[in-house]
Design an enzyme around this catalytic site. Structure first.
Site, PDB file in Angstrom:
ATOM      1  CB  ALA A 103      -0.828  -0.147   1.379  1.00  0.00           C
ATOM      2  CG  ASP A 111       0.132  -2.768   3.739  1.00  0.00           C
ATOM      3  OD1 ASP A 111       1.089  -2.523   3.082  1.00  0.00           O
ATOM      4  OD2 ASP A 111      -0.140  -2.265   4.733  1.00  0.00           O
ATOM      5  CG  ASP A 165       3.667  -9.467  10.496  1.00  0.00           C
ATOM      6  OD1 ASP A 165       4.363 -10.521   9.995  1.00  0.00           O
ATOM      7  OD2 ASP A 165       3.977  -8.478  10.964  1.00  0.00           O
ATOM      8  CG  ASP A 189       8.063   0.238  -0.717  1.00  0.00           C
ATOM      9  OD1 ASP A 189       8.803   0.702   0.016  1.00  0.00           O
ATOM     10  OD2 ASP A 189       7.129   0.871  -1.204  1.00  0.00           O
ATOM     11  CE  LYS A 212       8.073   1.582  -4.383  1.00  0.00           C
ATOM     12  NZ  LYS A 212       7.116   2.371  -3.852  1.00  0.00           N
ATOM     13  CB  CYS A 226      10.916   6.376   1.135  1.00  0.00           C
ATOM     14  SG  CYS A 226       9.959   5.770   2.262  1.00  0.00           S
TER      15      CYS A 226
END
Length: 435
Positions: A251, A270, A296, A315, A255, A368
């Site tokens: 989420a 997610d 999880d 991610d 992507k 990020c």
């Protein structure tokens, strides 16, 4: 209440919730705007102004508070946080948003007069007039921009990138981020429609602020909002056409949409039910669909058969310190202690995902953040432990974004002339097969 007073009062409510109740910027902004909208419609221009004032105040808070210490003869009472915040947003307006000085002062004074702290209206008037009068002198100190960044984060960046590079990173983080779009097709056509320029990798960039849902192509699902840096990890797969791909910690789905656009059969995972709902709503607008799982990621990995996926995009949860320009609340919600916890989680997630790759399968790990503990040092560890091999990047992305070790590394000052980027790290890996 007058429109200009109402917009600033809304900004103050959100700011206080972020600073004193650890509320997230996105969630609190949406919650309060929705509540206020039900009372009285908020115009798009006012909504845009509230967000701009809020994000500017948050990004520059260290700087603004420094100036306030020079303006106040003694600290404000602890309970007078409303007055402190009124002064903060007023200085942000005068100094960074170039609001007419008389307008910034008059609305600040009126806000105070309409509050429980009306006895401070004279103080607010005097402090702001003093700032206007002495602004050049007070704001002449060099390197004050670094006061906006927590010292622990500044130390990490300086150790890794040096003082001069860190100054450039800090400066880039403090600027308002442009809007970046990923389009399904025909970027030149949509660049004209959306008043954008086309960046080197096909991302569209718009400098003007706006309400996204009012733009051409939104309802038709022709594009989605995705920062330039966030669009890069999927490109590192080279080809996912017809392949089974797991998008882990997927989420809000940018992507996931990229993977679907490139022909992948995607399974999106997610932990958050609300975030998965948002992902599904985003995909629905784009007329895309994917298998979605709310679980999880470590628990999900335990339930999978080994060698199930051609590719995995991880991610990973991270400090998000590369996204300060878009999410300045990170400056107040992240602590140095979080990095230790996060790097352990990132390692465990990476270790759990690698066995799920088919032979010759590829895993892209991304965060990020440009903190080494969350990026290059973690990848070095799994390579040294023979859990994975690094597949060095070559020409999949611009060469200036490839680190000496062959990973993706985008610092916020990259392409600063075109509006900068979010800080991002990604590595391409394959598992080491058992002998």
């Amino acid at each position: 209440m007058k429109i200009e007073l109402r917009s600033r009062k809304i900004c103050l409510d959100i700011l206080s919730a972020i600073l004193r109740k650890s509320a997230g910027l996105e969630d609190e902004f949406s919650r309060i705007i929705d509540l206020e909208d039900k009372k009285q419609k908020i115009e798009n221009r006012d909504r845009t102004f509230i967000r701009l004032l809020l994000t500017t105040s948050l990004r520059r808070l260290g700087e603004i508070d420094f100036y306030l210490t020079k303006l106040l003869d003694k600290p404000l009472p602890t309970k007078a946080f409303f007055i402190q915040d009124v002064l903060r947003i007023s200085i942000a307006q005068i100094l960074f948003l170039k609001t007419p000085e008389h307008a910034a002062v008059s609305t600040a004074v009126e806000l105070v007069k309409n509050s429980l702290f009306k006895g401070f209206s004279g103080l607010v008037n005097a402090v702001l007039h003093r700032f206007i009068k002495e602004q050049n002198k007070i704001c002449s100190i060099e390197s004050i921009e670094t006061s906006n960044i927590p010292q622990w984060l500044l130390n990490i960046w300086q150790k890794e990138y040096g003082i001069e590079k860190t100054r450039k990173i800090v400066s880039a983080c403090l600027k308002e981020a442009p809007l970046d779009f990923t389009v399904k097709e025909n970027p030149e056509f949509w660049a004209e429609k959306l008043e954008c320029k086309v960046l080197a990798t096909g991302t569209l960039r718009r400098e003007k602020s706006c309400l996204v849902s009012n733009l051409p192509g939104y309802e038709e699902g022709e594009w989605w909002i995705q920062d330039f840096s966030a669009s890069l990890p999927v490109k590192l797969f080279q080809s996912v056409t017809g392949k089974k791909v797991a998008d882990v910690c997927a989420a809000p789905g940018g992507k996931t949409a990229q993977l679907i656009l490139n022909g992948a059969d995607v399974e999106a995972i997610d932990i958050s039910k609300n975030r998965i709902k948002r992902l599904e709503e985003n995909l629905s607008r784009l007329k895309y669909s994917s298998k979605t799982i709310t679980q999880d990621a470590l628990e999900w990995a335990l339930c999978q058969k080994k060698k199930s996926f051609d590719a995995i995009l991880l991610d990973a949860p991270c400090s998000a310190t590369g996204t300060i320009r878009r999410h300045p609340d990170v400056l107040f919600h992240r602590k140095y202690e979080d990095i230790e916890r996060l790097k352990d989680l990132q390692y465990n997630l990476l270790k759990a995902m690698l066995p799920l790759l088919k032979k010759e399968g590829v895993l892209i790990y991304c965060v990020c953040s440009i903190i080494p503990d969350e990026g290059v040092q973690l990848i070095d560890r799994v390579v040294q432990e023979r859990l994975a091999e690094r597949i060095c990047l070559t020409n999949e992305i611009p060469l200036e974004l490839i680190s000496q070790k062959g990973d993706l590394l985008v610092t916020p000052d990259c392409y600063s002339d075109d509006g900068g980027c979010d800080g991002f790290f990604a590595a391409r890996l394959k598992k080491v097969e058992e002998e």
